[in-house]
Write a protein that holds these residues in place. Structure first.
Motif, PDB file in Angstrom:
ATOM      1  N   GLU A  84       0.853  -1.192   0.000  1.00  0.00           N
ATOM      2  CA  GLU A  84       0.000   0.000   0.000  1.00  0.00           C
ATOM      3  C   GLU A  84       0.888   1.241   0.000  1.00  0.00           C
ATOM      4  O   GLU A  84       2.048   1.191   0.430  1.00  0.00           O
ATOM      5  CB  GLU A  84      -0.930   0.000   1.209  1.00  0.00           C
ATOM      6  CG  GLU A  84      -0.209   0.085   2.539  1.00  0.00           C
ATOM      7  CD  GLU A  84      -1.145  -0.062   3.734  1.00  0.00           C
ATOM      8  OE1 GLU A  84      -2.347  -0.255   3.535  1.00  0.00           O
ATOM      9  OE2 GLU A  84      -0.648   0.013   4.873  1.00  0.00           O
ATOM     10  N   ARG A  85       0.327   2.322  -0.476  1.00  0.00           N
ATOM     11  CA  ARG A  85       1.034   3.611  -0.495  1.00  0.00           C
ATOM     12  C   ARG A  85       0.530   4.470   0.656  1.00  0.00           C
ATOM     13  O   ARG A  85      -0.668   4.515   0.933  1.00  0.00           O
ATOM     14  CB  ARG A  85       0.784   4.344  -1.810  1.00  0.00           C
ATOM     15  CG  ARG A  85       1.318   3.622  -3.013  1.00  0.00           C
ATOM     16  CD  ARG A  85       0.910   4.346  -4.290  1.00  0.00           C
ATOM     17  NE  ARG A  85       1.220   3.530  -5.448  1.00  0.00           N
ATOM     18  CZ  ARG A  85       2.304   3.670  -6.187  1.00  0.00           C
ATOM     19  NH1 ARG A  85       3.187   4.605  -5.881  1.00  0.00           N
ATOM     20  NH2 ARG A  85       2.515   2.888  -7.218  1.00  0.00           N
ATOM     21  N   ARG A  86       1.487   5.156   1.295  1.00  0.00           N
ATOM     22  CA  ARG A  86       1.142   6.096   2.356  1.00  0.00           C
ATOM     23  C   ARG A  86       1.937   7.376   2.117  1.00  0.00           C
ATOM     24  O   ARG A  86       3.084   7.325   1.665  1.00  0.00           O
ATOM     25  CB  ARG A  86       1.532   5.541   3.731  1.00  0.00           C
ATOM     26  CG  ARG A  86       0.823   4.277   4.120  1.00  0.00           C
ATOM     27  CD  ARG A  86       1.245   3.858   5.512  1.00  0.00           C
ATOM     28  NE  ARG A  86       1.003   2.441   5.727  1.00  0.00           N
ATOM     29  CZ  ARG A  86       1.665   1.697   6.589  1.00  0.00           C
ATOM     30  NH1 ARG A  86       2.633   2.215   7.320  1.00  0.00           N
ATOM     31  NH2 ARG A  86       1.376   0.415   6.720  1.00  0.00           N
ATOM     32  N   PRO A  87       1.349   8.517   2.475  1.00  0.00           N
ATOM     33  CA  PRO A  87       2.109   9.764   2.324  1.00  0.00           C
ATOM     34  C   PRO A  87       3.327   9.763   3.256  1.00  0.00           C
ATOM     35  O   PRO A  87       3.257   9.268   4.379  1.00  0.00           O
ATOM     36  CB  PRO A  87       1.135  10.860   2.727  1.00  0.00           C
ATOM     37  CG  PRO A  87      -0.190  10.204   2.869  1.00  0.00           C
ATOM     38  CD  PRO A  87       0.021   8.729   2.976  1.00  0.00           C
ATOM     39  N   ASP A  88       4.421  10.311   2.767  1.00  0.00           N
ATOM     40  CA  ASP A  88       5.625  10.468   3.591  1.00  0.00           C
ATOM     41  C   ASP A  88       5.309  11.500   4.670  1.00  0.00           C
ATOM     42  O   ASP A  88       4.826  12.592   4.362  1.00  0.00           O
ATOM     43  CB  ASP A  88       6.780  10.948   2.704  1.00  0.00           C
ATOM     44  CG  ASP A  88       8.095  11.037   3.451  1.00  0.00           C
ATOM     45  OD1 ASP A  88       8.111  11.438   4.637  1.00  0.00           O
ATOM     46  OD2 ASP A  88       9.130  10.717   2.849  1.00  0.00           O
ATOM     47  N   PRO A  89       5.548  11.194   5.951  1.00  0.00           N
ATOM     48  CA  PRO A  89       5.221  12.153   7.008  1.00  0.00           C
ATOM     49  C   PRO A  89       5.992  13.471   6.884  1.00  0.00           C
ATOM     50  O   PRO A  89       5.512  14.520   7.326  1.00  0.00           O
ATOM     51  CB  PRO A  89       5.592  11.433   8.312  1.00  0.00           C
ATOM     52  CG  PRO A  89       6.189  10.131   7.930  1.00  0.00           C
ATOM     53  CD  PRO A  89       6.085   9.951   6.458  1.00  0.00           C
ATOM     54  N   ASP A  90       7.170  13.431   6.251  1.00  0.00           N
ATOM     55  CA  ASP A  90       7.978  14.639   6.118  1.00  0.00           C
ATOM     56  C   ASP A  90       7.646  15.441   4.856  1.00  0.00           C
ATOM     57  O   ASP A  90       7.949  16.631   4.775  1.00  0.00           O
ATOM     58  CB  ASP A  90       9.469  14.289   6.104  1.00  0.00           C
ATOM     59  CG  ASP A  90       9.898  13.645   7.404  1.00  0.00           C
ATOM     60  OD1 ASP A  90       9.363  14.028   8.467  1.00  0.00           O
ATOM     61  OD2 ASP A  90      10.771  12.753   7.360  1.00  0.00           O
TER      62      ASP A  90
END
Length: 159
Positions: A82-88
């Motif tokens: 799955e893809r998740r947004p990079d927290p940074d």
């Protein structure tokens, strides 16, 4: 070592590494027929890194970005990544294994380890350590001395 002996050794190494790669693909197909070796390798890398970008995979494995994109799309379709947004940086998507992907890796890795243990059961600890050191040394060289890739047809995806 003479030039002829060196050439013979290099020819043997090339031939045996090719045979190794073919056996690895065949073994991967037996362990999980729907998951090609390249996809398995990418999934394992994503898991090892606790998430990474597709561009990181392409750079690490010397793959064309379109090859990685197709492999990742297949892993997503199978519900393994799955893809998740990079927290940074929310513009960047980071790939992570799903629970199903983690379970698949665990079971497949256990089977692969058992196969290697069986194949290498007669090797001494010293031979195993030397083999491991040689593989690390070989892989540390990266793509040194390899020709430049030509689109998606270059066989780096299988090594």
């Amino acid at each position: 070592m003479s030039d002829g002996a060196r050439e013979t050794s290099l020819d043997t190494i090339q031939r045996e590494l090719t045979a190794f790669a073919r056996r690895a693909r065949a073994a991967a197909a037996r362990l999980h027929p729907e998951l090609p070796l390249v996809s398995y390798t990418l999934l394992a890398h994503i898991d090892d890194r606790k998430g990474c970008r597709a561009t990181d995979l392409a750079a690490h494995y010397l793959l064309d970005k379109s090859t990685v994109s197709r492999q990742i799309a297949a892993l997503e379709k199978m519900g393994l990544v799955e893809r998740r947004p990079d927290p940074d940086d929310h513009r960047v998507q980071v790939l992570h294994p799903t629970e199903a992907g983690t379970r698949l890796l665990s079971s497949t890795q256990a089977s692969r380890l058992a196969a290697y243990e069986e194949r290498l059961k007669d090797w001494s600890a010293e031979d195993l350590a030397a083999f491991a050191a040689y593989l690390l040394r070989y892989n540390a060289a990266g793509d040194t001395g390899l020709p430049a890739p030509i689109g998606d047809s270059w066989p780096r995806t299988e090594a």
